[in-house]
Design a protein around this motif. Sequence first.
Motif, PDB file in Angstrom:
ATOM      1  N   ASP A 192     -13.293  13.067  -3.754  1.00  0.00           N
ATOM      2  CA  ASP A 192     -13.933  13.147  -2.252  1.00  0.00           C
ATOM      3  C   ASP A 192     -13.057  12.780  -1.157  1.00  0.00           C
ATOM      4  N   VAL A 193     -11.753  12.113  -1.849  1.00  0.00           N
ATOM      5  CA  VAL A 193     -10.778  11.704  -0.689  1.00  0.00           C
ATOM      6  C   VAL A 193     -10.399  12.870  -0.115  1.00  0.00           C
ATOM      7  N   SER A 194      -9.946  13.934  -0.958  1.00  0.00           N
ATOM      8  CA  SER A 194      -9.123  15.043  -0.444  1.00  0.00           C
ATOM      9  C   SER A 194     -10.109  15.959   0.757  1.00  0.00           C
TER      10      SER A 194
ATOM     11  N   VAL B  71      -3.459   9.621   8.567  1.00  0.00           N
ATOM     12  CA  VAL B  71      -2.917   8.757   7.759  1.00  0.00           C
ATOM     13  C   VAL B  71      -3.949   8.455   6.733  1.00  0.00           C
ATOM     14  N   LEU B  72      -3.557   7.891   5.584  1.00  0.00           N
ATOM     15  CA  LEU B  72      -4.492   7.428   4.750  1.00  0.00           C
ATOM     16  C   LEU B  72      -5.300   6.339   5.269  1.00  0.00           C
ATOM     17  N   VAL B  73      -6.688   6.100   4.754  1.00  0.00           N
ATOM     18  CA  VAL B  73      -7.271   5.016   4.873  1.00  0.00           C
ATOM     19  C   VAL B  73      -6.788   3.866   3.973  1.00  0.00           C
ATOM     20  N   PRO B  74      -6.151   2.583   4.734  1.00  0.00           N
ATOM     21  CA  PRO B  74      -5.652   1.548   4.086  1.00  0.00           C
ATOM     22  C   PRO B  74      -6.519   1.210   2.737  1.00  0.00           C
ATOM     23  N   ARG B  75      -6.174   0.967   1.601  1.00  0.00           N
ATOM     24  CA  ARG B  75      -7.036   0.415   0.437  1.00  0.00           C
ATOM     25  C   ARG B  75      -6.411  -0.877   0.295  1.00  0.00           C
ATOM     26  N   PRO B  76      -7.600  -1.768  -0.368  1.00  0.00           N
ATOM     27  CA  PRO B  76      -7.559  -3.047  -0.646  1.00  0.00           C
ATOM     28  C   PRO B  76      -6.601  -3.076  -1.713  1.00  0.00           C
ATOM     29  N   GLU B  77      -6.475  -2.157  -2.887  1.00  0.00           N
ATOM     30  CA  GLU B  77      -5.594  -2.363  -3.848  1.00  0.00           C
ATOM     31  C   GLU B  77      -3.985  -2.178  -3.503  1.00  0.00           C
ATOM     32  N   THR B  78      -3.837  -1.676  -2.319  1.00  0.00           N
ATOM     33  CA  THR B  78      -2.376  -1.691  -1.704  1.00  0.00           C
ATOM     34  C   THR B  78      -1.937  -3.018  -1.211  1.00  0.00           C
TER      35      THR B  78
ATOM     36  N   SER C 266       6.821   1.223  -1.687  1.00  0.00           N
ATOM     37  CA  SER C 266       6.220   2.483  -1.461  1.00  0.00           C
ATOM     38  C   SER C 266       4.827   2.547  -2.003  1.00  0.00           C
ATOM     39  N   ASN C 267       4.072   3.413  -1.234  1.00  0.00           N
ATOM     40  CA  ASN C 267       2.851   3.876  -1.923  1.00  0.00           C
ATOM     41  C   ASN C 267       2.997   5.577  -1.463  1.00  0.00           C
ATOM     42  N   PRO C 268       3.657   6.160  -2.677  1.00  0.00           N
ATOM     43  CA  PRO C 268       3.715   7.547  -2.382  1.00  0.00           C
ATOM     44  C   PRO C 268       2.659   8.295  -2.736  1.00  0.00           C
ATOM     45  N   PRO C 269       2.345   9.776  -2.426  1.00  0.00           N
ATOM     46  CA  PRO C 269       1.345  10.460  -2.989  1.00  0.00           C
ATOM     47  C   PRO C 269       1.574  10.434  -4.529  1.00  0.00           C
ATOM     48  N   TYR C 270       0.424  10.066  -5.027  1.00  0.00           N
ATOM     49  CA  TYR C 270       0.331  10.111  -6.575  1.00  0.00           C
ATOM     50  C   TYR C 270      -0.559  10.841  -7.253  1.00  0.00           C
ATOM     51  N   ILE C 271      -1.455  11.476  -6.688  1.00  0.00           N
ATOM     52  CA  ILE C 271      -2.568  12.036  -7.213  1.00  0.00           C
ATOM     53  C   ILE C 271      -2.107  13.520  -8.112  1.00  0.00           C
ATOM     54  N   ASP C 272      -2.496  13.826  -9.124  1.00  0.00           N
ATOM     55  CA  ASP C 272      -1.974  14.945 -10.018  1.00  0.00           C
ATOM     56  C   ASP C 272      -3.028  16.029  -9.031  1.00  0.00           C
TER      57      ASP C 272
ATOM     58  N   LYS D  76      -1.326  15.642   2.017  1.00  0.00           N
ATOM     59  CA  LYS D  76       0.276  15.376   1.967  1.00  0.00           C
ATOM     60  C   LYS D  76       0.541  13.986   1.580  1.00  0.00           C
ATOM     61  N   ALA D  77      -0.357  13.088   1.854  1.00  0.00           N
ATOM     62  CA  ALA D  77      -0.102  11.658   1.524  1.00  0.00           C
ATOM     63  C   ALA D  77      -0.776  11.285   0.255  1.00  0.00           C
ATOM     64  N   LEU D  78      -1.449  12.231  -0.500  1.00  0.00           N
ATOM     65  CA  LEU D  78      -1.967  12.105  -1.572  1.00  0.00           C
ATOM     66  C   LEU D  78      -1.593  13.152  -2.888  1.00  0.00           C
ATOM     67  N   ASP D  79      -0.894  14.228  -2.502  1.00  0.00           N
ATOM     68  CA  ASP D  79      -0.475  15.098  -3.443  1.00  0.00           C
ATOM     69  C   ASP D  79       0.814  14.806  -4.192  1.00  0.00           C
TER      70      ASP D  79
ATOM     71  N   ILE E 242       6.209  -0.679  -6.017  1.00  0.00           N
ATOM     72  CA  ILE E 242       5.560   0.694  -5.776  1.00  0.00           C
ATOM     73  C   ILE E 242       4.371   0.588  -6.539  1.00  0.00           C
ATOM     74  N   GLU E 243       3.547   1.614  -5.720  1.00  0.00           N
ATOM     75  CA  GLU E 243       2.015   1.914  -6.178  1.00  0.00           C
ATOM     76  C   GLU E 243       1.894   2.901  -6.982  1.00  0.00           C
ATOM     77  N   ILE E 244       1.328   2.746  -8.089  1.00  0.00           N
ATOM     78  CA  ILE E 244       1.225   4.194  -8.979  1.00  0.00           C
ATOM     79  C   ILE E 244      -0.489   4.261  -9.290  1.00  0.00           C
TER      80      ILE E 244
HETATM   81  N1  GLN Z   1      -5.287   5.283  -3.869  1.00  0.00           N
HETATM   82  C1  GLN Z   1      -5.442   6.498  -3.440  1.00  0.00           C
HETATM   83  C2  GLN Z   1      -6.782   7.155  -4.122  1.00  0.00           C
HETATM   84  O1  GLN Z   1      -6.883   6.866  -5.365  1.00  0.00           O
HETATM   85  C3  GLN Z   1      -4.248   7.415  -3.642  1.00  0.00           C
HETATM   86  C4  GLN Z   1      -3.300   7.023  -2.644  1.00  0.00           C
HETATM   87  C5  GLN Z   1      -1.793   7.813  -3.000  1.00  0.00           C
HETATM   88  O2  GLN Z   1      -1.700   8.793  -3.446  1.00  0.00           O
HETATM   89  N2  GLN Z   1      -1.013   6.873  -2.650  1.00  0.00           N
HETATM   90  O3  GLN Z   1      -7.476   7.834  -3.534  1.00  0.00           O
END
Ligand code: GLN
Length: 279
Positions: free
Chosen positions: A199-201, A90-97, A185-191, A207-210, A238-240
């Motif tokens: 670094d996160v990848s 799972v993604l590491v929970p982020r403060p912005e979320t 929802s905080n869906p995957p939203y990285i291009d 799957k949680a980022l793409d 939603i988070e973007i």
């Molecule tokens: N906030 C994450 C990042 O920028 C991305 C999380 C997401 O894709 N929902 O690394």
Amino acid sequence: MNFLQALNKGYNLLKSNEIDSYKIDAEVLLSESLNISKEKLILNLEKAINSASYKKFLSNIKRRNNKEPLAYILNKKEFWKNEFFINKNVLVPRPETEHLVEEALKIIAINQRKKLLEIGIGSGCLIISILKERKNCYAHGIDCCEKALKVANINVNLHKIKNRIKIFKTDVDNFKRDKYDLIISNPPYIDNKHLKYLDVSKHEPLKALDGGSNGTQMLMKVIIKSSQLLKNNGKLIIEIGNNQKYKVIESLKKNNFFVNKTIKDLSNIERCIVSTKLP
Ligand code: GLN
């Protein structure tokens, strides 16, 4: 060897590998290896460290030197007001979320009985944080990843909210169960073109980022599905990602949503959108 010498060894190993947070990371990893609090560690620097704890400490330092997030090494992360079990599925929970939690709590009054849905539940930190603050609410959570659902279930049990949440393994397109008052929802939203440079990848689940080409593919799916699953006047939060605001707002309007507000995170990036499904 005593605690102080071990700590200095940890500092130096992390520092020479350009880990900016080397000081706090070494302290957290050493107290974890010794199974004592950081305060107790600092008060007992002259105490001798046993070889098993030192070995564990060095192996954790090695993982951190490989840029693995602290949350995966420790299997835990603070989010909102609680601590959650976390692993590499799972993604590491982020403060912005946490903005999503904050906005949800503004929408649901303390005693209201609302039906919520989270699309892409991951660790469950988001929906669990909301449910813990709103005792009369009930939620469904979906995720397409079996391993993430295991983590979500661990957290549901940990936080004792099993009777107020039901979790389904499904992708967003195939889910149809109920009508909801609020969807988050905080869906995957990285291009996906940028993903491999981040670094996160290296450690977090792709799957949680793409978010596909230009990062908005999953966001679009979430908006379309939410327009079908929300009750009239229900809310979507939603988070973007960076520079996605205008595209997402355009899609929300096209799908019969009124955009209530957008919220910037601490780095001044538009991160969260609250909208209402119009009748
Ligand atoms: N906030 C994450 C990042 O920028 C991305 C999380 C997401 O894709 N929902 O690394």
